[in-house]
Design an enzyme around this catalytic site. Structure first.
Site, PDB file in Angstrom:
ATOM      1  CE  LYS A 164      33.715  20.970  25.269  1.00 38.28           C
ATOM      2  NZ  LYS A 164      34.736  21.027  26.303  1.00 38.28           N
ATOM      3  CE  LYS A 190      30.778  15.940  31.484  1.00 37.81           C
ATOM      4  NZ  LYS A 190      31.325  17.189  30.738  1.00 37.81           N
ATOM      5  CG  ASP A 192      33.279  22.228  30.190  1.00 36.11           C
ATOM      6  OD1 ASP A 192      33.348  21.666  29.079  1.00 36.11           O
ATOM      7  OD2 ASP A 192      34.191  22.510  31.195  1.00 36.11           O
ATOM      8  CD  GLU A 193      36.246  20.022  32.422  1.00 32.96           C
ATOM      9  OE1 GLU A 193      35.058  19.618  31.681  1.00 32.96           O
ATOM     10  OE2 GLU A 193      37.125  20.110  31.727  1.00 32.96           O
ATOM     11  CG  HIS A 281      34.774  15.642  34.092  1.00 28.85           C
ATOM     12  ND1 HIS A 281      36.189  15.745  33.693  1.00 28.85           N
ATOM     13  CD2 HIS A 281      34.201  15.805  32.736  1.00 28.85           C
ATOM     14  CE1 HIS A 281      36.466  16.085  32.548  1.00 28.85           C
ATOM     15  NE2 HIS A 281      35.418  16.184  31.887  1.00 28.85           N
TER      16      HIS A 281
END
Lengths: 438, 438
Positions: A164, A190, A192-193, A281
């Site tokens: 983030k 991971k 972010d999508e 996701h």
């Protein structure tokens, strides 16, 4: 034809190996003859058109037609006549010969919820697959046990972190945050999508920068970290993206599985050259599950189908944070990632969307150790920094696995105390699923 | 234990041969965790008590515990939180190892809807039996084809008549009415369910008087008539009643199957010495199906279970007359007597309870020829007498089988005209089940 014994069957009378059984919710007016409507669905999605045509021979019907195997009303009124205003609710089960569509998602979804996705109040809640059908799918290469083996972690919930802010970071900034999260104790980080291969954060440089940072972190913490790089793209670029990421050193991949499509996700998961886990996701799935009357259930599109496609872990939006999902919906999806499913491996549910350190106790009550806690803001927004945010999660996890409580553990750990002071401890009246009488 | 992989299964993961699957309606408060409640049902009805006990070993659990194979909400809300006042509705499917109860009704019903019949809003809607379980039952000796063979009637709905008034007649009076009905064209006459072996109308004299009357009628009309003698009694007298009736010349028997019990009915149906069809009266079944929230479905107790018990034809209360049953409920029960059910023969649904000549067209639309129209008052209360009432039914049946309408046929037949003038012609907007787009 009145009671067509080919279409109207009892569950026990069909050869289960030949059929995939679809379970639907149907809403109806009081005057609806639901058996007639349900039989029409079965015919419409197989041999039927609006008139009998010469090609619909008895052989074609026997081989291909959908079978109506159950119609159940809720509440189960059997007498009286519902008032004009009243709506009636049904569960309908239809068995489709899977030879009609084969072992793939595109033609299967066209069959089980294709045209009839526009037939009013019809929502696909479940698909039940026979062993012969499941055997056509390789399933996840890793799943729960495979990921544990890669990480060398067997006895506790895993910790996931999404970088983030969502977008706007370049590869070096991403690597810096990844280092902090990893060194603090995150098992799997991971993208972010919303990040894939944008010009300001291209895939290959990101992989190189992040994997270097992760290697440094792993040396410091003495544990291994996976990083799932988002390779979501046009379908003709997916494999190339995967290969470029792997060549650059990626140890885990990620896809937005519903925007690329389940068959595309499966293509990657079953590719023999891709030997790292794939994180899934679930963004965009809400577009098909949020309506109570139409689309598909969150369990099906959010758990059973991505698992069948071979994805190793799937984000499951939780009711703990910012999404208005029901606890039931969340648990039903999560549990379907872990239940027996023929030869298809169990995969990790990843409760996310506002998960904080204060939710760990409840998650452990509900899932035990086989859960991958997905936290973004509670790590990167921790008042003592991302590494402290991650440490606070690990302190929470260690406490509950040892049988303790978060409140007690916070007395010994400043990072956990800071998180709980800020975001609280979640509790609900009901306990774990299997303290049944408690 | 959190997600017990023994209890929580997907439908496709269980060995279907080992399990009978029960489908329930469950109503719940907004805050209910339905998966927890449903898992509790599965455990309660198999190995469970309110606390884990030493005898509940892993082997016992694997062999005996119920499996939760489906939880579906209707409407299928997945987001938001239901309001305080709102009720939630679910379909729950639980698989029970049938070795727990064996191929019998008493222990099966104790398992699938025993103690939990008192667990609030829980209604058993369906039981799905594997071939291995069905193979333990002989099923009906006659069924649809066997009864047609006895009567020599292949191409039309059959006509049944129950003697009216219900009680109060002596054997000779009963025989007189039976003669009238038979000679008018009734295929199968039955005792009222309120008549069995009362002092004023004892079984053996009734059989003798009635069978003599039926023989005379058969000679006159040139067709065969069956008469179903009600042998309902204490279970220790049933077989003796059956033998006494058969020795006296009875060519068909009748039981009130739910008051004697399904296992008692099966005992008679599977008795090698009883070589006549058995007609099943469904009185008292409303006590378990009328509640929308509890008990069992009309389909299950009124069709699937008596068919499994081996009964050859079953009264199905229709919505045409004096009972407030829904058309859906009626059709669902009727169709389940005719659908494929492993090796268990199809049996005749007998729509009754206010059926008149004016319902024949609609019944033929809904069932085709495999239906046994059960009429009492419309025969014995016909203004031209019982024989005319029966003839009016046969005129109606012949007309619709030939593709005509009741209105046209009434122009040629005084008996039918009298009936239709008195009781009307029933019609509803929807046609037969399989003129799907009509």
């Amino acid at each position: 034809m009145f009671i067509d014994p080919i279409i109207m069957q009892m569950d026990e009378s069909i050869d289960r190996e030949r059929f995939v059984i679809a379970t639907y919710y149907c809403g109806a007016k009081p005057t609806t003859n639901m058996m007639k409507f349900a039989a029409a669905l079965a015919v419409e999605q197989t041999t039927g058109t609006w008139i009998q045509v010469p090609g619909e021979t008895p052989e074609v019907r026997e081989r291909c037609i959908g079978r109506l195997v159950g119609v159940y009303e809720t509440p189960a009124y059997q007498i009286g006549v519902p008032s004009e205003a009243e709506e009636r609710h049904f569960i309908v089960r239809i068995a489709y010969p899977w030879a009609n569509f084969g072992a793939q998602f595109a033609m299967m979804l066209s069959t089980v919820i294709g045209n009839i996705s526009s037939s009013g109040k019809v929502k696909l809640l479940d698909l039940s697959f026979p062993p012969s059908f499941l055997a056509q799918f390789k399933g996840p290469k890793f799943g729960v046990q495979g990921i544990r083996k890669l990480l060398g972690v067997w006895d506790r919930p895993l910790l996931n972190n999404m970088i983030k802010p969502c977008t706007g970071l370049n590869p070096e900034e991403t690597a810096k945050l990844a280092y902090e999260a990893a060194v603090g104790g995150v098992d799997i980080i991971k993208d972010d999508e919303l990040v894939a291969d944008a010009p300001h954060c291209p895939l290959v440089p990101r992989v190189k920068a992040v994997m270097e940072a992760v290697r440094r972190a792993d040396e410091v913490k003495g544990e291994k970290t996976l990083y799932a790089f988002n390779i979501t793209d046009r379908v003709d670029r997916l494999r190339d993206n995967a290969m470029r990421a792997l060549d650059a050193g990626a140890n885990c991949l990620m896809v937005n599985y519903f925007t690329i499509g389940l068959d595309a996700a499966r293509m990657l998961a079953e590719d023999p050259d891709i030997n790292v886990p794939i994180l899934a996701h679930s963004d965009f799935t809400g577009a098909v599950y949020e309506s109570p009357w139409s689309g598909m259930s969150a369990m099906l599109i959010g758990a059973k189908l991505p698992r069948l496609a071979g994805l190793d872990m799937v984000i499951a939006l939780s009711p703990y944070g910012k999404f208005p999902i029901m606890m039931d919906t969340f648990l039903n999806a999560g549990y379907h990632m872990l239940m027996p499913m023929g030869g298809i491996k169990p995969i990790f549910p990843m409760p996310g969307g506002g998960t904080t350190q204060g939710h760990v106790e409840d998650l452990y009550k509900k899932f035990g150790k086989d859960v991958m806690i997905a936290a973004g803001g509670a790590i990167h927004g921790h008042p003592m920094g991302p590494a402290a945010g991650a440490r606070a999660f690990r302190q929470a996890i260690d406490a509950v696995v040892a049988g303790g409580t978060l409140a007690e553990a916070a007395k010994e750990h400043a990072e956990l105390k800071a998180a709980l002071d800020l975001w609280g401890i979640y509790s609900e009246s009901s306990g774990g699923l299997f303290d049944l009488k408690g």
